[in-house]
Design a protein around this motif. Sequence first.
Motif, PDB file in Angstrom:
ATOM      1  N   ALA A 123       0.817  -1.211   0.000  1.00 27.17           N
ATOM      2  CA  ALA A 123       0.000   0.000   0.000  1.00 27.17           C
ATOM      3  C   ALA A 123       0.853   1.264   0.000  1.00 27.17           C
ATOM      4  O   ALA A 123       0.533   2.242  -0.683  1.00 27.17           O
ATOM      5  N   GLY A 124       1.955   1.251   0.762  1.00 30.93           N
ATOM      6  CA  GLY A 124       2.759   2.456   0.904  1.00 30.93           C
ATOM      7  C   GLY A 124       3.795   2.676  -0.176  1.00 30.93           C
ATOM      8  O   GLY A 124       3.998   3.800  -0.641  1.00 30.93           O
ATOM      9  N   LYS A 125       4.452   1.583  -0.623  1.00 29.19           N
ATOM     10  CA  LYS A 125       5.547   1.722  -1.579  1.00 29.19           C
ATOM     11  C   LYS A 125       5.269   1.071  -2.925  1.00 29.19           C
ATOM     12  O   LYS A 125       6.069   1.201  -3.856  1.00 29.19           O
ATOM     13  N   GLY A 126       4.162   0.345  -3.034  1.00 25.31           N
ATOM     14  CA  GLY A 126       3.820  -0.268  -4.306  1.00 25.31           C
ATOM     15  C   GLY A 126       4.767  -1.365  -4.731  1.00 25.31           C
ATOM     16  O   GLY A 126       5.158  -1.428  -5.902  1.00 25.31           O
ATOM     17  N   VAL A 127       5.153  -2.225  -3.784  1.00 21.74           N
ATOM     18  CA  VAL A 127       6.038  -3.344  -4.117  1.00 21.74           C
ATOM     19  C   VAL A 127       5.562  -4.622  -3.427  1.00 21.74           C
ATOM     20  O   VAL A 127       4.898  -4.571  -2.386  1.00 21.74           O
ATOM     21  N   PHE A 128       5.905  -5.751  -4.028  1.00 21.84           N
ATOM     22  CA  PHE A 128       5.805  -7.055  -3.384  1.00 21.84           C
ATOM     23  C   PHE A 128       7.225  -7.563  -3.190  1.00 21.84           C
ATOM     24  O   PHE A 128       8.056  -7.485  -4.108  1.00 21.84           O
ATOM     25  N   GLU A 129       7.508  -8.102  -2.011  1.00 26.15           N
ATOM     26  CA  GLU A 129       8.799  -8.723  -1.754  1.00 26.15           C
ATOM     27  C   GLU A 129       8.605 -10.223  -1.565  1.00 26.15           C
ATOM     28  O   GLU A 129       7.630 -10.662  -0.953  1.00 26.15           O
ATOM     29  N   PHE A 130       9.555 -10.998  -2.080  1.00 17.54           N
ATOM     30  CA  PHE A 130       9.492 -12.446  -1.999  1.00 17.54           C
ATOM     31  C   PHE A 130      10.814 -13.003  -1.485  1.00 17.54           C
ATOM     32  O   PHE A 130      11.871 -12.389  -1.673  1.00 17.54           O
ATOM     33  N   LEU A 131      10.742 -14.165  -0.857  1.00 17.51           N
ATOM     34  CA  LEU A 131      11.925 -14.935  -0.523  1.00 17.51           C
ATOM     35  C   LEU A 131      11.862 -16.184  -1.396  1.00 17.51           C
ATOM     36  O   LEU A 131      10.965 -17.016  -1.236  1.00 17.51           O
ATOM     37  N   VAL A 132      12.801 -16.303  -2.331  1.00 14.91           N
ATOM     38  CA  VAL A 132      12.717 -17.341  -3.357  1.00 14.91           C
ATOM     39  C   VAL A 132      13.856 -18.345  -3.193  1.00 14.91           C
ATOM     40  O   VAL A 132      15.030 -17.957  -3.111  1.00 14.91           O
ATOM     41  N   LYS A 133      13.494 -19.618  -3.153  1.00 13.02           N
ATOM     42  CA  LYS A 133      14.496 -20.675  -3.100  1.00 13.02           C
ATOM     43  C   LYS A 133      14.870 -21.068  -4.520  1.00 13.02           C
ATOM     44  O   LYS A 133      14.016 -21.452  -5.320  1.00 13.02           O
ATOM     45  N   SER A 134      16.150 -20.969  -4.839  1.00 13.61           N
ATOM     46  CA  SER A 134      16.623 -21.314  -6.171  1.00 13.61           C
ATOM     47  C   SER A 134      16.822 -22.824  -6.270  1.00 13.61           C
ATOM     48  O   SER A 134      17.667 -23.392  -5.578  1.00 13.61           O
ATOM     49  N   VAL A 135      16.014 -23.459  -7.103  1.00 16.33           N
ATOM     50  CA  VAL A 135      16.099 -24.899  -7.323  1.00 16.33           C
ATOM     51  C   VAL A 135      16.563 -25.142  -8.748  1.00 16.33           C
ATOM     52  O   VAL A 135      15.984 -24.608  -9.699  1.00 16.33           O
ATOM     53  N   ALA A 136      17.607 -25.938  -8.905  1.00 11.28           N
ATOM     54  CA  ALA A 136      18.195 -26.171 -10.227  1.00 11.28           C
ATOM     55  C   ALA A 136      17.148 -26.669 -11.219  1.00 11.28           C
ATOM     56  O   ALA A 136      16.382 -27.583 -10.921  1.00 11.28           O
ATOM     57  N   GLY A 137      17.117 -26.038 -12.401  1.00  8.74           N
ATOM     58  CA  GLY A 137      16.218 -26.445 -13.454  1.00  8.74           C
ATOM     59  C   GLY A 137      14.804 -25.908 -13.348  1.00  8.74           C
ATOM     60  O   GLY A 137      13.959 -26.222 -14.189  1.00  8.74           O
ATOM     61  N   SER A 138      14.524 -25.095 -12.348  1.00 13.29           N
ATOM     62  CA  SER A 138      13.167 -24.573 -12.139  1.00 13.29           C
ATOM     63  C   SER A 138      13.059 -23.129 -12.611  1.00 13.29           C
ATOM     64  O   SER A 138      14.063 -22.448 -12.846  1.00 13.29           O
ATOM     65  N   SER A 139      11.810 -22.654 -12.723  1.00 11.09           N
ATOM     66  CA  SER A 139      11.605 -21.245 -13.064  1.00 11.09           C
ATOM     67  C   SER A 139      12.093 -20.343 -11.936  1.00 11.09           C
ATOM     68  O   SER A 139      12.479 -19.192 -12.182  1.00 11.09           O
ATOM     69  N   ALA A 140      12.095 -20.863 -10.696  1.00 14.99           N
ATOM     70  CA  ALA A 140      12.620 -20.078  -9.574  1.00 14.99           C
ATOM     71  C   ALA A 140      14.106 -19.795  -9.768  1.00 14.99           C
ATOM     72  O   ALA A 140      14.595 -18.706  -9.424  1.00 14.99           O
ATOM     73  N   GLU A 141      14.840 -20.757 -10.321  1.00 10.44           N
ATOM     74  CA  GLU A 141      16.268 -20.537 -10.591  1.00 10.44           C
ATOM     75  C   GLU A 141      16.450 -19.418 -11.615  1.00 10.44           C
ATOM     76  O   GLU A 141      17.339 -18.568 -11.475  1.00 10.44           O
ATOM     77  N   ILE A 142      15.595 -19.404 -12.638  1.00  9.05           N
ATOM     78  CA  ILE A 142      15.667 -18.337 -13.641  1.00  9.05           C
ATOM     79  C   ILE A 142      15.381 -16.990 -12.988  1.00  9.05           C
ATOM     80  O   ILE A 142      16.073 -15.999 -13.227  1.00  9.05           O
ATOM     81  N   LEU A 143      14.349 -16.947 -12.139  1.00  9.06           N
ATOM     82  CA  LEU A 143      13.979 -15.708 -11.455  1.00  9.06           C
ATOM     83  C   LEU A 143      15.139 -15.168 -10.634  1.00  9.06           C
ATOM     84  O   LEU A 143      15.433 -13.965 -10.669  1.00  9.06           O
ATOM     85  N   CYS A 144      15.809 -16.045  -9.900  1.00 11.37           N
ATOM     86  CA  CYS A 144      16.902 -15.601  -9.040  1.00 11.37           C
ATOM     87  C   CYS A 144      18.109 -15.123  -9.840  1.00 11.37           C
ATOM     88  O   CYS A 144      18.990 -14.440  -9.295  1.00 11.37           O
ATOM     89  N   GLY A 145      18.149 -15.450 -11.134  1.00  6.00           N
ATOM     90  CA  GLY A 145      19.242 -15.004 -11.985  1.00  6.00           C
ATOM     91  C   GLY A 145      18.939 -13.737 -12.756  1.00  6.00           C
ATOM     92  O   GLY A 145      19.797 -13.241 -13.502  1.00  6.00           O
ATOM     93  N   LEU A 146      17.734 -13.192 -12.595  1.00  3.33           N
ATOM     94  CA  LEU A 146      17.371 -11.966 -13.299  1.00  3.33           C
ATOM     95  C   LEU A 146      17.953 -10.742 -12.602  1.00  3.33           C
ATOM     96  O   LEU A 146      18.504 -10.825 -11.503  1.00  3.33           O
ATOM     97  N   LYS A 147      17.797  -9.589 -13.257  1.00  4.39           N
ATOM     98  CA  LYS A 147      18.370  -8.353 -12.747  1.00  4.39           C
ATOM     99  C   LYS A 147      17.309  -7.259 -12.658  1.00  4.39           C
ATOM    100  O   LYS A 147      16.219  -7.396 -13.205  1.00  4.39           O
ATOM    101  N   ARG A 148      17.684  -6.190 -11.993  1.00  2.00           N
ATOM    102  CA  ARG A 148      16.809  -5.016 -11.893  1.00  2.00           C
ATOM    103  C   ARG A 148      16.369  -4.568 -13.287  1.00  2.00           C
ATOM    104  O   ARG A 148      17.182  -4.457 -14.204  1.00  2.00           O
ATOM    105  N   GLY A 149      15.069  -4.332 -13.448  1.00  2.00           N
ATOM    106  CA  GLY A 149      14.534  -3.892 -14.724  1.00  2.00           C
ATOM    107  C   GLY A 149      13.961  -5.013 -15.568  1.00  2.00           C
ATOM    108  O   GLY A 149      13.151  -4.747 -16.460  1.00  2.00           O
ATOM    109  N   ASP A 150      14.366  -6.253 -15.315  1.00  2.00           N
ATOM    110  CA  ASP A 150      13.783  -7.379 -16.047  1.00  2.00           C
ATOM    111  C   ASP A 150      12.306  -7.510 -15.682  1.00  2.00           C
ATOM    112  O   ASP A 150      11.919  -7.291 -14.521  1.00  2.00           O
TER     113      ASP A 150
END
Length: 298
Positions: A123-150
């Motif tokens: 509500a205040g800053k307009g963001v969602f924060e997540f804690l993501v576990k990087s699992v080899a071969g998963s979409s979570a691994e791809i997410l953890c390898g992205l950068k600001r602006g992606d």
Amino acid sequence: MSSIALSPAPLPLRTHAHPSPLLPPMSIPRHLTLHHRQSYHHHRRRLAVAAAALRQDIAVWTPAPLSFVEPAAKSLFHVTVDLSDSPDLAASHNRAGQYLQLKVPDSEKPSFLAIASPPSLAAGKGVFEFLVKSVAGSSAEILCGLKRGDVVELGPVMGNGFDVDRIQPPEEFPTVLIFATGSGISPIRSLIESGFSASKRSDVRLYYGARNHQRMAYQDRFKDWESSGVRIVPVLSQPGDDWKGETGYVQAAFRRAKQSFNPLSTGVVLCGQKQMTEEVTSILVADGVSSEKILKNF
């Protein structure tokens, strides 16, 4: 007497180069067999279902850029998504423990992620924060390898979260026992930082399990959580030689504590491995805690 196979009469040649459009159902030629008619209708149904799925997919997914990706612990990452252009999605997060689906580029399978930040941050800053576990071969691994602006895509906020009204007012439920393992600490962070009157309760304990100290996220927040009224009990299943705290599994650590509590005035919050949640539930229900006072976010 041998049978002779008769060849079907040749079909007349088409005199036009363009295929004719699909005929409406009432115009299906009467001479078509039942099989052909069923195939025709099945094909039309498949087209209708595909069109509906496409409309739903377009309506549900919201593109949003990443504003922060950083290691949180071994195999765990802090991920922040900027929702400044999606205020309605941000506003839909109204209770700790809610979750959503997140899609990343080059991966068709979305990840289910609990929202780690409190609703007030959306509500205040307009963001969602997540804690993501990087699992080899998963979409979570791809997410953890992205950068600001992606850019990623978010589905709608789902779930009822932790229904803390069931353990209110704090005077009637002075004891709240919280159990989390691994990345299951994510929605627990949202709960603690959104507030559930922990400072007004006499005994609020968080049993937080991880493999070792290097895999334990949010250690930089422990001091603030304790100042809000939550006593943290870290439990390591594979600790190093220098570890002096609790070891094993969180349910075993809780049993060893042997601290007395009134089951009729106790609330419980669970998030993490299935075996842990089942065993903790069995222990506490056997001790007299009402199953209605055991909160989960799924």
